[in-house]
Design a protein around this motif. Structure first.
Motif, PDB file in Angstrom:
ATOM      1  N   GLY A 201      -0.129 -10.784   6.005  1.00 18.47           N
ATOM      2  CA  GLY A 201      -1.072  -9.690   5.799  1.00 18.47           C
ATOM      3  C   GLY A 201      -0.935  -8.698   6.931  1.00 18.47           C
ATOM      4  O   GLY A 201      -0.135  -8.889   7.846  1.00 18.47           O
ATOM      5  N   PRO A 202      -1.722  -7.635   6.896  1.00 15.94           N
ATOM      6  CA  PRO A 202      -1.661  -6.665   7.990  1.00 15.94           C
ATOM      7  C   PRO A 202      -2.318  -7.238   9.248  1.00 15.94           C
ATOM      8  O   PRO A 202      -3.195  -8.109   9.170  1.00 15.94           O
ATOM      9  N   LEU A 203      -1.872  -6.772  10.405  1.00 16.64           N
ATOM     10  CA  LEU A 203      -2.581  -7.122  11.630  1.00 16.64           C
ATOM     11  C   LEU A 203      -3.984  -6.532  11.524  1.00 16.64           C
ATOM     12  O   LEU A 203      -4.163  -5.407  11.048  1.00 16.64           O
ATOM     13  N   LEU A 204      -4.965  -7.291  11.971  1.00 14.85           N
ATOM     14  CA  LEU A 204      -6.341  -6.806  11.916  1.00 14.85           C
ATOM     15  C   LEU A 204      -6.478  -5.515  12.713  1.00 14.85           C
ATOM     16  O   LEU A 204      -7.207  -4.603  12.312  1.00 14.85           O
TER      17      LEU A 204
ATOM     18  N   LEU B 262      -1.738   4.499  -0.644  1.00 14.97           N
ATOM     19  CA  LEU B 262      -1.909   5.264   0.585  1.00 14.97           C
ATOM     20  C   LEU B 262      -0.897   6.396   0.502  1.00 14.97           C
ATOM     21  O   LEU B 262       0.266   6.162   0.195  1.00 14.97           O
ATOM     22  N   SER B 263      -1.347   7.606   0.752  1.00 14.90           N
ATOM     23  CA  SER B 263      -0.428   8.727   0.667  1.00 14.90           C
ATOM     24  C   SER B 263       0.653   8.593   1.731  1.00 14.90           C
ATOM     25  O   SER B 263       0.502   7.876   2.719  1.00 14.90           O
TER      26      SER B 263
ATOM     27  N   LEU C  30      -4.335  -2.662   1.435  1.00 17.62           N
ATOM     28  CA  LEU C  30      -4.035  -3.552   2.562  1.00 17.62           C
ATOM     29  C   LEU C  30      -2.559  -3.923   2.567  1.00 17.62           C
ATOM     30  O   LEU C  30      -1.931  -4.011   3.626  1.00 17.62           O
ATOM     31  N   GLN C  31      -1.974  -4.107   1.394  1.00 15.72           N
ATOM     32  CA  GLN C  31      -0.554  -4.441   1.298  1.00 15.72           C
ATOM     33  C   GLN C  31       0.335  -3.265   1.681  1.00 15.72           C
ATOM     34  O   GLN C  31       1.487  -3.463   2.067  1.00 15.72           O
TER      35      GLN C  31
ATOM     36  N   VAL D 142     -13.521   1.500   2.249  1.00 14.12           N
ATOM     37  CA  VAL D 142     -13.294   0.390   1.324  1.00 14.12           C
ATOM     38  C   VAL D 142     -11.801   0.302   1.020  1.00 14.12           C
ATOM     39  O   VAL D 142     -11.103   1.312   0.955  1.00 14.12           O
ATOM     40  N   PHE D 143     -11.344  -0.938   0.858  1.00 15.91           N
ATOM     41  CA  PHE D 143      -9.930  -1.202   0.600  1.00 15.91           C
ATOM     42  C   PHE D 143      -9.796  -2.094  -0.624  1.00 15.91           C
ATOM     43  O   PHE D 143     -10.525  -3.075  -0.759  1.00 15.91           O
TER      44      PHE D 143
END
Length: 174
Positions: free
Chosen positions: A85-88, A4-5, A62-63, A56-57
């Motif tokens: 993990g990330p919060l939804l 992710l930038s 996601l991390q 798409v991930f």
């Protein structure tokens, strides 16, 4: 090499803070393209995408989102389990999800509808780790939507247990 930038990460952080403090909708930004194997596809009523009208991930994307960890009992394990993990809600903010319902689809095609309100009301995690280990597909991975069951007795019933979908592969925002 970040997936992710820096600009995207900053936009996610600002959007999350704005949403938390003033309930504002996230600002527009583009998602980076995944560099690894896609583990999650999000489609439907979304404002940000990276593959046509779909987001798409890969796991690294996601991390790269802020991570949440909690330990809770589940009906599927005999002892408390640590989920990370990330919060939804942060994943949904990244795609600028709009709508009322989240249709979650597992790798085996099991489907469950989850009210989007749940993602605002509860700190649901899109877990990619159980007890600090990646979640293999043969157990419940690679992704598992988990409610913090021990944080609220109202979550300890069949309605929420059914919404805790494992082997998650896709989300559709309706």
């Amino acid at each position: 090499m970040p997936l992710l930038s820096r600009r995207t990460k900053m936009a996610l952080l600002v959007a999350g803070l704005l949403g938390t403090f003033i309930g504002a909708a996230p600002a527009a930004w583009a998602l980076d393209a995944p560099k690894g194997k896609v583990v999650l596809t999000v489609k439907g009523k979304i404002g940000a995408s990276n593959r046509g009208g779909t987001a798409v991930f890969d796991l690294a994307m996601l991390q790269a989102l802020p991570q949440k960890t909690f330990t809770t009992m589940t009906p599927w394990e005999k002892a408390p389990v640590k989920f990370s993990g990330p919060l939804l809600r942060d994943v949904l903010a990244a795609v600028q999800a709009q709508g009322n319902t989240l249709k979650a689809v597992a790798l085996n095609d099991y489907k469950i509808n989850i009210p989007l309100e749940d993602t605002r009301q509860f700190d649901m995690v899109l877990a990619h780790r159980m007890n600090d280990q990646p979640i293999p597909v043969r157990t419940k991975g690679p992704l598992f939507i988990v409610y913090p069951f021990d944080s609220n007795p109202a979550l300890q019933n069949a309605v929420y247990y059914e919404r805790a979908i494992w082997q998650l592969g896709a989300l559709e925002i309706e």
